[in-house]
Design a protein around this motif. Structure first.
Motif, PDB file in Angstrom:
ATOM      1  N   VAL A  81     -25.558  85.608  10.477  1.00  0.00           N
ATOM      2  CA  VAL A  81     -25.382  84.992  11.791  1.00  0.00           C
ATOM      3  C   VAL A  81     -24.117  84.138  11.722  1.00  0.00           C
ATOM      4  O   VAL A  81     -23.920  83.370  10.779  1.00  0.00           O
ATOM      5  CB  VAL A  81     -26.600  84.125  12.175  1.00  0.00           C
ATOM      6  CG1 VAL A  81     -26.351  83.392  13.478  1.00  0.00           C
ATOM      7  CG2 VAL A  81     -27.853  84.979  12.257  1.00  0.00           C
ATOM      8  N   ASP A  96     -28.244  85.419   6.768  1.00  0.00           N
ATOM      9  CA  ASP A  96     -28.676  86.502   7.659  1.00  0.00           C
ATOM     10  C   ASP A  96     -27.501  87.099   8.433  1.00  0.00           C
ATOM     11  O   ASP A  96     -27.710  87.842   9.395  1.00  0.00           O
ATOM     12  CB  ASP A  96     -29.729  85.986   8.643  1.00  0.00           C
ATOM     13  CG  ASP A  96     -31.000  85.541   7.941  1.00  0.00           C
ATOM     14  OD1 ASP A  96     -31.398  86.201   6.953  1.00  0.00           O
ATOM     15  OD2 ASP A  96     -31.588  84.535   8.363  1.00  0.00           O
ATOM     16  N   ARG A 153     -25.578  84.002  19.460  1.00  0.00           N
ATOM     17  CA  ARG A 153     -26.868  84.583  19.829  1.00  0.00           C
ATOM     18  C   ARG A 153     -26.836  86.088  19.650  1.00  0.00           C
ATOM     19  O   ARG A 153     -25.784  86.717  19.807  1.00  0.00           O
ATOM     20  CB  ARG A 153     -27.184  84.296  21.289  1.00  0.00           C
ATOM     21  CG  ARG A 153     -27.400  82.857  21.598  1.00  0.00           C
ATOM     22  CD  ARG A 153     -27.743  82.704  23.057  1.00  0.00           C
ATOM     23  NE  ARG A 153     -27.904  81.298  23.386  1.00  0.00           N
ATOM     24  CZ  ARG A 153     -27.732  80.806  24.580  1.00  0.00           C
ATOM     25  NH1 ARG A 153     -27.414  81.603  25.591  1.00  0.00           N
ATOM     26  NH2 ARG A 153     -27.897  79.521  24.797  1.00  0.00           N
ATOM     27  N   GLU A 154     -27.995  86.677  19.335  1.00  0.00           N
ATOM     28  CA  GLU A 154     -28.080  88.140  19.219  1.00  0.00           C
ATOM     29  C   GLU A 154     -27.732  88.807  20.535  1.00  0.00           C
ATOM     30  O   GLU A 154     -27.156  89.893  20.559  1.00  0.00           O
ATOM     31  CB  GLU A 154     -29.482  88.558  18.782  1.00  0.00           C
ATOM     32  CG  GLU A 154     -29.765  88.295  17.327  1.00  0.00           C
ATOM     33  CD  GLU A 154     -31.108  88.855  16.897  1.00  0.00           C
ATOM     34  OE1 GLU A 154     -31.573  89.854  17.497  1.00  0.00           O
ATOM     35  OE2 GLU A 154     -31.693  88.293  15.962  1.00  0.00           O
ATOM     36  N   SER A 155     -28.083  88.172  21.638  1.00  0.00           N
ATOM     37  CA  SER A 155     -27.832  88.743  22.961  1.00  0.00           C
ATOM     38  C   SER A 155     -26.410  88.483  23.457  1.00  0.00           C
ATOM     39  O   SER A 155     -26.057  88.882  24.554  1.00  0.00           O
ATOM     40  CB  SER A 155     -28.834  88.167  23.964  1.00  0.00           C
ATOM     41  OG  SER A 155     -28.683  86.757  24.042  1.00  0.00           O
TER      42      SER A 155
END
Length: 88
Positions: free
Chosen positions: A50, A48, A69-71
């Motif tokens: 990541v 993905d 993290r996405e954030s």
């Protein structure tokens, strides 16, 4: 030298499969894997995209994995207990 870190280093640049201490696995396409004397740092991405980082300070310290993290920032995903070749 940490045995699992050495295995990651030897498999790179081919994909690696990490088994974590909770029994989960993650396959990573490695971007880098470097030793600095006994310390080890590596970075790879999963399917993905990541980003994961692997670090250990030496032979007696565990190889730990973190995930971006996405954030923003990083979260620990656990201790690596096994490293093998991933299916390509």
């Amino acid at each position: 030298m940490n045995t699992l870190a050495k295995r990651v280093h030897n498999i790179t640049p081919k994909p690696v499969r990490l088994t974590l201490d909770d029994g989960s696995t993650v396959d990573l396409r490695m971007r880098s894997a470097e030793f600095f004397q006994e310390a080890f740092q590596a970075e790879g991405v999963d399917d993905d995209d990541v980003t994961y980082r692997l670090v250990t300070d030496g032979e007696d310290d565990p190889l730990v994995a973190g995930r971006e993290r996405e954030s923003g920032g990083w979260e620990s995903v656990g201790e690596v207990v096994d490293v093998t070749h991933a299916e390509e």
